[in-house]
Scaffold this active site. Structure first.
Site, PDB file in Angstrom:
ATOM      1  N   LYS A 100      56.609  40.213   4.537  1.00 42.57           N
ATOM      2  CA  LYS A 100      56.871  41.622   4.188  1.00 42.57           C
ATOM      3  C   LYS A 100      55.979  42.499   5.055  1.00 42.57           C
ATOM      4  CE  LYS A 100      55.327  43.733   0.219  1.00 42.57           C
ATOM      5  NZ  LYS A 100      54.508  44.841   0.773  1.00 42.57           N
ATOM      6  N   ASP A 149      49.236  41.945  -0.232  1.00 42.18           N
ATOM      7  CA  ASP A 149      47.875  42.217   0.250  1.00 42.18           C
ATOM      8  C   ASP A 149      47.055  42.917  -0.847  1.00 42.18           C
ATOM      9  OD1 ASP A 149      49.101  44.663   0.369  1.00 42.18           O
ATOM     10  OD2 ASP A 149      48.645  45.060   2.479  1.00 42.18           O
ATOM     11  N   GLU A 153      55.082  46.916   5.921  1.00 42.80           N
ATOM     12  CA  GLU A 153      55.280  48.306   5.491  1.00 42.80           C
ATOM     13  C   GLU A 153      55.807  49.154   6.652  1.00 42.80           C
ATOM     14  OE1 GLU A 153      51.658  49.793   3.699  1.00 42.80           O
ATOM     15  OE2 GLU A 153      51.559  48.110   2.294  1.00 42.80           O
ATOM     16  N   GLU A 198      58.247  51.594  -3.147  1.00 31.64           N
ATOM     17  CA  GLU A 198      57.057  51.831  -3.979  1.00 31.64           C
ATOM     18  C   GLU A 198      56.896  53.311  -4.307  1.00 31.64           C
ATOM     19  OE1 GLU A 198      53.558  49.669  -2.897  1.00 31.64           O
ATOM     20  OE2 GLU A 198      52.328  50.716  -4.392  1.00 31.64           O
ATOM     21  N   ASP A 212      52.728  38.823   2.561  1.00 26.90           N
ATOM     22  CA  ASP A 212      52.533  40.185   3.070  1.00 26.90           C
ATOM     23  C   ASP A 212      51.734  40.147   4.373  1.00 26.90           C
ATOM     24  OD1 ASP A 212      53.124  42.790   2.480  1.00 26.90           O
ATOM     25  OD2 ASP A 212      51.651  42.993   0.851  1.00 26.90           O
TER      26      ASP A 212
END
Ligand code: KIV
Length: 278
Positions: free
Chosen positions: A112, A44, A114, A181, A83
């Site tokens: 993916k 993204d 988060e 990350e 994403d």
């Protein structure tokens, strides 16, 4: 044969490092695929590097579908991960499943999202439908940026323990890999050694099972941000500006186009035409 999710997991078992780059468009994705990158991540981050947004928050599902489709058309050998954008999976598990399905229909091989422990049930539900999921913990651009700004994660023992628990919860929920990350390198090492699925680091040190960077950062194409963890291999922005200056100068001076760049009428037709219109 294009790589599968199993191939990526097997790379960790075989002790082979995994190379991941972001991709958003057909032309660059074709080149990254040709160069042998294992995974093309349609991140993204497209919102920033492709659309000029300040952050990743405003990116929509419709935009991600277009980027995923472009990259999927380019891929020959790499695995394509799409994403899930902000608020496409947080509000409900049914949103998460439906929107994962949209990215798969657009051409992604996996999605993916988060979040650690809090996303475990969502991850399990998506995986149960047969869609492979990559997790993403540590700095989470969709939410950490809102509450803390850009900040390295896992620098205290307490924060580290939470990250390790998050990674284990995601592994148990069925992810095939986890992006880490801006996690301190010590914690990234502990996580990488304590789970069976590959960790893909961005700003998280050498001990991750693979590395990911934003392709625009690697090529020197995005000048707004230069994070410490990036290694820039080219200065494409400079090369592009110079090429465009040369083109403009050639147009202005009449050096472009030349005979090799234009087309002619058939033999004798020009003379015929001139007579007819004079
Ligand atoms: O969107 C993105 O680019 C990411 C990173 C892990 C590179 O999520």
């Amino acid at each position: 044969m294009a790589r599968t999710v199993k191939d990526i997991v097997d790379m960790k078992k075989a002790g082979k490092k995994i190379s991941v780059l972001t991709s958003y468009d057909y032309a660059l994705a074709s080149l990254c695929d040709k160069a042998g990158v294992d995974v093309l991540l349609v991140g993204d981050s497209a919102g920033m590097v492709m659309l000029g947004y300040e952050n990743t928050i405003s990116v929509t599902m419709e935009q991600m579908e277009i980027f995923v489709s472009a990259v999927a058309h380019a891929k020959q050998n790499s695995l394509v991960v799409g994403d899930l954008p902000f608020m496409s999976y947080q509000a409900s598990i049914s949103d998460a499943i439906a929107n994962s399905g949209r990215l798969i229909k657009a051409g992604a091989d996996a999605v993916k999202l988060e979040g650690g422990n809090v996303m475990a049930d969502t991850v399990s539900a998506i995986v149960e439908t047969g869609i492979p999921v990559m997790g993403h913990i540590g700095f989470q651009p969709q939410t950490t940026a809102l509450s803390q700004g850009y900040k390295v994660q896992g620098r205290t023992a307490d924060a580290a323990k939470r990250l390790i628990e998050d990674a284990k919860a995601l592994e148990e929920a069925g992810v095939f890999s986890i992006a880490l990350e801006m996690v301190s390198h010590e914690v990234a090492k502990i996580i990488s050694e304590s789970i069976s699925v590959p960790t893909i680091g961005i700003g998280s040190g050498l001990h991750c099972d693979g590395q990911v960077l934003v392709v625009h950062d690697v090529l020197g194409l995005y000048e707004k941000l230069k994070p410490k963890f990036v290694r820039q291999y080219l200065s494409l922005s400079d090369d592009i500006v110079n090429a465009v200056i040369n083109y403009k100068n050639d147009v202005v001076s009449g050096k472009f186009p030349e005979e090799e760049n234009w087309f002619s009428m058939e033999q004798g037709e020009y003379e015929k035409l001139k007579k007819e219109i004079s």
